[in-house]
Motif scaffolding. Structure first.
Motif, PDB file in Angstrom:
ATOM      1  N   LEU A   1       0.828  -1.210   0.000  1.00  4.88           N
ATOM      2  CA  LEU A   1       0.000   0.000   0.000  1.00  4.88           C
ATOM      3  C   LEU A   1       0.859   1.254   0.000  1.00  4.88           C
ATOM      4  N   SER A   2       1.840   1.291   0.904  1.00  3.52           N
ATOM      5  CA  SER A   2       2.626   2.510   1.083  1.00  3.52           C
ATOM      6  C   SER A   2       3.521   2.791  -0.104  1.00  3.52           C
ATOM      7  N   GLN A   3       3.897   1.760  -0.851  1.00  5.62           N
ATOM      8  CA  GLN A   3       4.793   1.966  -1.983  1.00  5.62           C
ATOM      9  C   GLN A   3       4.048   2.049  -3.313  1.00  5.62           C
ATOM     10  N   TRP A   4       2.735   1.960  -3.274  1.00  4.13           N
ATOM     11  CA  TRP A   4       1.946   2.143  -4.497  1.00  4.13           C
ATOM     12  C   TRP A   4       1.402   3.564  -4.518  1.00  4.13           C
ATOM     13  N   PHE A   5       2.282   4.509  -4.858  1.00  2.00           N
ATOM     14  CA  PHE A   5       1.917   5.921  -4.915  1.00  2.00           C
ATOM     15  C   PHE A   5       1.211   6.379  -3.639  1.00  2.00           C
ATOM     16  N   LYS A   6       1.778   5.922  -2.505  1.00  3.62           N
ATOM     17  CA  LYS A   6       1.265   6.305  -1.190  1.00  3.62           C
ATOM     18  C   LYS A   6      -0.234   6.018  -1.052  1.00  3.62           C
ATOM     19  N   LEU A   7      -0.636   4.822  -1.460  1.00  4.74           N
ATOM     20  CA  LEU A   7      -2.042   4.464  -1.365  1.00  4.74           C
ATOM     21  C   LEU A   7      -2.529   4.472   0.082  1.00  4.74           C
ATOM     22  N   ASP A   8      -1.643   4.149   1.019  1.00  3.35           N
ATOM     23  CA  ASP A   8      -2.051   4.182   2.425  1.00  3.35           C
ATOM     24  C   ASP A   8      -2.478   5.586   2.840  1.00  3.35           C
ATOM     25  N   VAL A   9      -1.752   6.589   2.367  1.00  2.04           N
ATOM     26  CA  VAL A   9      -2.088   7.982   2.694  1.00  2.04           C
ATOM     27  C   VAL A   9      -3.394   8.385   2.013  1.00  2.04           C
ATOM     28  N   ARG A  10      -3.552   8.007   0.752  1.00  2.00           N
ATOM     29  CA  ARG A  10      -4.754   8.399   0.025  1.00  2.00           C
ATOM     30  C   ARG A  10      -6.011   7.753   0.601  1.00  2.00           C
ATOM     31  N   LEU A  11      -5.891   6.484   1.016  1.00  2.00           N
ATOM     32  CA  LEU A  11      -7.054   5.801   1.580  1.00  2.00           C
ATOM     33  C   LEU A  11      -7.581   6.512   2.820  1.00  2.00           C
ATOM     34  N   LYS A  12      -6.690   7.118   3.572  1.00  2.00           N
ATOM     35  CA  LYS A  12      -7.096   7.795   4.807  1.00  2.00           C
ATOM     36  C   LYS A  12      -7.856   9.090   4.532  1.00  2.00           C
ATOM     37  N   ASN A  13      -7.783   9.577   3.301  1.00  2.00           N
ATOM     38  CA  ASN A  13      -8.431  10.846   2.970  1.00  2.00           C
ATOM     39  C   ASN A  13      -9.818  10.683   2.360  1.00  2.00           C
ATOM     40  N   TYR A  14     -10.268   9.424   2.185  1.00  2.00           N
ATOM     41  CA  TYR A  14     -11.522   9.199   1.466  1.00  2.00           C
ATOM     42  C   TYR A  14     -12.720   8.929   2.368  1.00  2.00           C
ATOM     43  N   ASN A  15     -12.539   9.008   3.676  1.00  2.00           N
ATOM     44  CA  ASN A  15     -13.640   8.810   4.618  1.00  2.00           C
ATOM     45  C   ASN A  15     -14.353   7.476   4.413  1.00  2.00           C
ATOM     46  N   ILE A  16     -13.578   6.430   4.165  1.00  2.00           N
ATOM     47  CA  ILE A  16     -14.130   5.086   4.044  1.00  2.00           C
ATOM     48  C   ILE A  16     -14.475   4.600   5.455  1.00  2.00           C
ATOM     49  N   THR A  17     -15.618   3.997   5.614  1.00  2.00           N
ATOM     50  CA  THR A  17     -16.060   3.547   6.939  1.00  2.00           C
ATOM     51  C   THR A  17     -15.011   2.647   7.596  1.00  2.00           C
ATOM     52  N   GLY A  18     -14.616   3.022   8.794  1.00  2.00           N
ATOM     53  CA  GLY A  18     -13.670   2.211   9.557  1.00  2.00           C
ATOM     54  C   GLY A  18     -12.218   2.414   9.208  1.00  2.00           C
ATOM     55  N   SER A  19     -11.921   3.199   8.168  1.00  2.00           N
ATOM     56  CA  SER A  19     -10.532   3.374   7.736  1.00  2.00           C
ATOM     57  C   SER A  19      -9.751   4.189   8.770  1.00  2.00           C
ATOM     58  N   PRO A  20      -8.430   4.056   8.786  1.00  2.00           N
ATOM     59  CA  PRO A  20      -7.600   4.799   9.742  1.00  2.00           C
ATOM     60  C   PRO A  20      -7.793   6.309   9.610  1.00  2.00           C
ATOM     61  N   SER A  21      -7.622   6.991  10.714  1.00  2.00           N
ATOM     62  CA  SER A  21      -7.814   8.433  10.741  1.00  2.00           C
ATOM     63  C   SER A  21      -6.696   9.151   9.999  1.00  2.00           C
ATOM     64  N   LYS A  22      -7.076  10.160   9.236  1.00  2.00           N
ATOM     65  CA  LYS A  22      -6.071  10.945   8.514  1.00  2.00           C
ATOM     66  C   LYS A  22      -5.342  11.907   9.448  1.00  2.00           C
ATOM     67  N   GLU A  23      -5.779  11.974  10.685  1.00  2.00           N
ATOM     68  CA  GLU A  23      -5.129  12.856  11.656  1.00  2.00           C
ATOM     69  C   GLU A  23      -3.868  12.223  12.241  1.00  2.00           C
ATOM     70  N   THR A  24      -3.698  10.920  12.044  1.00  2.00           N
ATOM     71  CA  THR A  24      -2.533  10.231  12.596  1.00  2.00           C
ATOM     72  C   THR A  24      -1.570   9.837  11.494  1.00  2.00           C
ATOM     73  N   LYS A  25      -0.318   9.643  11.853  1.00  2.00           N
ATOM     74  CA  LYS A  25       0.679   9.197  10.894  1.00  2.00           C
ATOM     75  C   LYS A  25       0.387   7.763  10.510  1.00  2.00           C
ATOM     76  N   SER A  26       0.452   7.484   9.217  1.00  2.00           N
ATOM     77  CA  SER A  26       0.141   6.154   8.718  1.00  2.00           C
ATOM     78  C   SER A  26       1.066   5.108   9.325  1.00  2.00           C
ATOM     79  N   ASN A  27       0.496   3.973   9.728  1.00  2.00           N
ATOM     80  CA  ASN A  27       1.304   2.898  10.307  1.00  2.00           C
ATOM     81  C   ASN A  27       0.638   1.556  10.055  1.00  2.00           C
TER      82      ASN A  27
END
Length: 359
Positions: A217-243
């Motif tokens: 995820l993190s190495q596919w054009f920062k997909l981990d970061v982008r997923l956090k910005n889409y307000n998907i139900t249950g997804s990690p908060s964009k307020e925290t550093k991705s981990n």
């Protein structure tokens, strides 16, 4: 910058650039990453990267990300020590939600599971392998796109909004290997609708190492970061550093929810697949009657998975297109450097000739 500091604007530009991550950048205007140059064994790239116009080498997902403004201009990063420690400090092997179960398909349903087949797993978790397997077996499979170049994530939402079952406007297929568009997740937002709207469907969940999934995820054009910005139900908060932990917990909750709802609706069967299990090809053949040779890992990034045997997997075609493009631009840069040197030498010789003639 020139207006503010009085330094020529030609001094400003991108530096420490990885051309594989940023194929859109004109290499004549940037300085390539030293790590990239060392890895490719080319010390000449820095002096003259080349000036040929860049071709668009992106695959559909990357091109779409740019069109939607979702492309993150970040270089590929390895997991930081803190991320690695998160992985090591969480014993994922002891949690049932990270283990594929091998007893969910009754033997009586082997070779006879009802369609459609719908994968409820997440992206970068074997969706391409599922798609390739069923296509190899002669079935009609959809992966990300459904019907007339419409994203499955779009047509499923439109179907439900029209009061129809989720796949009604998505075109006919035997297998829907990836129904999200990495932005909208029908497998989460419309799970109840899939269960009740397609009462005989066979559902799938895919599993893999959480560490490798997060790296992917993190190495596919920062997909981990982008997923956090889409307000998907249950997804990690964009307020925290991705981990890794927050993404692993997210998938765990999804697995538990899918298992619970399928258990409550016995007309469905849930097939759980560990894409890293070396015996999975035989199991797929036993269940679906498709030759095990059709099963394999596809869409693989060899930089992330150097341990894989290249003769047994299908690497990500975008990886090779970008590699080829970079090599071609590197060759162009060397050629241009040689031409400039030759031209400079020619001018120097001509200048000396004129001096002798004048004397």
């Amino acid at each position: 910058m020139e207006d503010i500091f009085g330094i020529k604007k030609s001094c400003w530009g991108h530096t420490n650039v990885n051309p594989i991550i940023h194929p859109d950048v004109n290499q004549s205007e940037v300085v390539l990453s030293k790590a990239f140059r060392r890895k490719n064994g080319d010390d000449d790239v820095e002096t003259q990267p080349g000036s040929a116009a860049d071709d668009d080498k992106d695959d559909q997902q990357t091109h779409r990300a740019r069109e939607n403004g979702d492309y993150e201009s970040h270089a590929t990063e390895e997991n930081t020590p803190s991320q690695s420690s998160d992985i090591n400090n969480n014993d994922y092997s002891s949690r049932a939600c990270f283990k594929a179960r091998n007893d969910t398909v009754p033997a009586s349903l082997y070779h006879n599971l009802p369609k459609p087949f719908i994968n409820l797993g997440f992206p970068k978790m074997g969706t391409s392998s599922l798609h390739a397997f069923f296509e190899c077996g002669g079935l009609k499979s959809r992966h990300y796109k459904c019907g007339n170049k419409t994203a499955c994530g779009v047509c499923t939402k439109e179907s439900v909004e029209a009061g129809l079952p989720p796949l009604s406007l998505c075109g006919k297929a035997d297998m829907y290997a990836q129904i999200d568009n990495a932005k909208y997740f029908p497998q989460i937002e419309l799970l109840e609708e899939f269960v009740h709207g397609h009462p005989n469907a066979t559902f799938f969940l895919t599993f893999r190492s959480m560490e490798k999934w997060y790296r992917s995820l993190s190495q596919w054009f920062k997909l981990d970061v982008r997923l956090k910005n889409y307000n998907i139900t249950g997804s990690p908060s964009k307020e925290t550093k991705s981990n890794p932990k927050e993404f692993s917990d997210w998938y765990c909750k999804h697995v538990e929810r899918v298992r619970d709802i399928v258990a409550q609706n016995p007309s469905h069967t849930l097939v759980e697949i560990d894409i890293e299990d070396p015996g999975m090809g035989q199991r797929m053949e036993d269940i679906f009657g498709i030759k095990k040779s059709c099963w394999g890992q596809t869409n693989v990034n060899p930089d992330i998975h150097p341990e894989l045997n290249a003769s047994e997997v299908q690497f990500n075609p975008m990886y090779y297109r970008l590699k080829k493009g970079v090599k071609q631009k590197t060759a162009n840069g060397r050629q241009m450097k040689a031409m400039k040197k030759k031209t400079a030498n020619g001018r120097q010789i001509s200048h000396k000739k004129r001096q002798r003639q004048n004397n």
